[in-house]
Design a protein around this motif. Structure first.
Motif, mmCIF file in Angstrom:
data_model
loop_
_atom_site.group_PDB
_atom_site.id
_atom_site.type_symbol
_atom_site.label_atom_id
_atom_site.label_comp_id
_atom_site.label_asym_id
_atom_site.label_seq_id
_atom_site.Cartn_x
_atom_site.Cartn_y
_atom_site.Cartn_z
ATOM 1 N N GLY A 6 15.704 -33.109 -31.161
ATOM 2 C CA GLY A 6 15.162 -32.539 -32.396
ATOM 3 C C GLY A 6 16.218 -31.982 -33.321
ATOM 4 O O GLY A 6 16.050 -31.983 -34.536
ATOM 5 N N ASN A 7 17.353 -31.490 -32.759
ATOM 6 C CA ASN A 7 18.392 -30.929 -33.628
ATOM 7 C C ASN A 7 19.326 -31.999 -34.198
ATOM 8 O O ASN A 7 20.240 -31.675 -34.941
ATOM 9 N N GLU A 8 19.112 -33.262 -33.867
ATOM 10 C CA GLU A 8 19.943 -34.350 -34.400
ATOM 11 C C GLU A 8 19.296 -35.057 -35.586
ATOM 12 O O GLU A 8 19.849 -36.013 -36.124
ATOM 13 N N ILE A 9 18.109 -34.606 -35.996
ATOM 14 C CA ILE A 9 17.403 -35.243 -37.112
ATOM 15 C C ILE A 9 18.138 -34.924 -38.409
ATOM 16 O O ILE A 9 18.498 -33.784 -38.667
ATOM 17 N N PHE A 38 15.449 -24.201 -33.916
ATOM 18 C CA PHE A 38 14.621 -25.387 -34.154
ATOM 19 C C PHE A 38 14.981 -25.994 -35.503
ATOM 20 O O PHE A 38 15.660 -25.376 -36.317
ATOM 21 N N ALA A 39 14.537 -27.218 -35.710
ATOM 22 C CA ALA A 39 14.718 -27.903 -36.991
ATOM 23 C C ALA A 39 13.368 -27.981 -37.681
ATOM 24 O O ALA A 39 12.399 -28.482 -37.103
ATOM 25 N N GLN A 40 13.280 -27.439 -38.895
ATOM 26 C CA GLN A 40 12.070 -27.544 -39.712
ATOM 27 C C GLN A 40 12.234 -28.802 -40.556
ATOM 28 O O GLN A 40 13.127 -28.878 -41.398
ATOM 29 N N VAL A 41 11.392 -29.810 -40.306
ATOM 30 C CA VAL A 41 11.571 -31.124 -40.928
ATOM 31 C C VAL A 41 10.392 -31.442 -41.845
ATOM 32 O O VAL A 41 9.237 -31.409 -41.412
ATOM 33 N N GLU A 54 7.009 -30.366 -39.882
ATOM 34 C CA GLU A 54 6.961 -30.296 -38.416
ATOM 35 C C GLU A 54 8.185 -29.551 -37.917
ATOM 36 O O GLU A 54 9.261 -29.640 -38.494
ATOM 37 N N ARG A 55 8.002 -28.818 -36.797
ATOM 38 C CA ARG A 55 9.124 -28.142 -36.149
ATOM 39 C C ARG A 55 9.514 -28.903 -34.900
ATOM 40 O O ARG A 55 8.660 -29.275 -34.104
ATOM 41 N N PHE A 56 10.812 -29.120 -34.747
ATOM 42 C CA PHE A 56 11.326 -29.776 -33.545
ATOM 43 C C PHE A 56 12.354 -28.854 -32.902
ATOM 44 O O PHE A 56 13.335 -28.477 -33.549
ATOM 45 N N ARG A 57 12.129 -28.501 -31.637
ATOM 46 C CA ARG A 57 13.135 -27.741 -30.891
ATOM 47 C C ARG A 57 14.215 -28.717 -30.442
ATOM 48 O O ARG A 57 14.016 -29.922 -30.403
#
Length: 187
Positions: A6-9, A38-41, A54-57
């Motif tokens: 998720g942090n590589e997006i 997290f990454a807020q995408v 969407e949130r990705f950890r």
């Protein structure tokens, strides 16, 4: 398909998420005082244009999709469908005219555009960044009007209205940036 954390997006990545294909538009990496980062995408659906936040950890895995890009030459339009030809295989395909959105008027006969495919499905089409158009209607040139940032309205041969500098006259060819839909330079 490769899975990424998720942090590589990154913006521009195409992800398969909840059964749909989504393009990452904006990515904010957040490190709250409590809890994990997290990454807020912000994502846009490539098939119907809907948006999703969407949130990705960093532990979440998402599938990154690689789109195949092909150069296609525009042949003609009929009944709201655009016909393109693959410049390598000479194979012809038809796509709906709305795949180009509000940039449709800049499509010219014989123009080569880039179409992105996922498997056999065409998802998006990109025009060249700069297109030459003719000014068909604008105010006459006024001598002495040289203010640096004064622009006047002009109508192009494809019906699109743009703002042009005061020195551009009627029947002149200009270069228009198709991403911003603004005057770029004289042709």
């Amino acid at each position: 398909m490769p899975k990424i954390n998720g942090n590589e997006i990154r913006p521009g990545n195409v992800l398969e998420h909840n059964g749909g294909l989504w393009a990452a538009v904006k990515v904010d990496h957040v490190k709250p005082g409590k809890g994990g980062a997290f990454a807020q995408v912000e994502m846009k659906n490539l098939r119907n244009g809907s948006k999703l936040n969407e949130r990705f950890r960093s532990a979440d895995k998402v599938e990154r999709v690689r789109l195949e890009q092909k150069d296609q030459q525009f042949l003609f339009e009929s009944d709201g469908m655009l016909t393109f030809m693959d410049t390598d295989t000479y194979e012809q395909i038809e796509l709906p005219a709305d795949i180009l959105g509000d940039r449709r008027p800049f499509l010219q006969d014989g123009m080569t555009i880039v179409i992105e495919y996922h498997e056999a499905e065409a998802l998006s089409a990109t025009l060249p960044q700069k297109v030459i158009c003719k000014v068909v209607e604008t105010e006459p040139v006024v001598k002495g009007q040289t203010a640096a940032n004064s622009f006047k309205p002009a109508v192009l041969d494809n019906g699109v209205k743009v703002m042009v500098p005061p020195f551009v006259g009627q029947d002149e060819d200009i270069v228009v940036n198709t991403e911003t839909m603004e005057y770029a330079e004289r042709a």
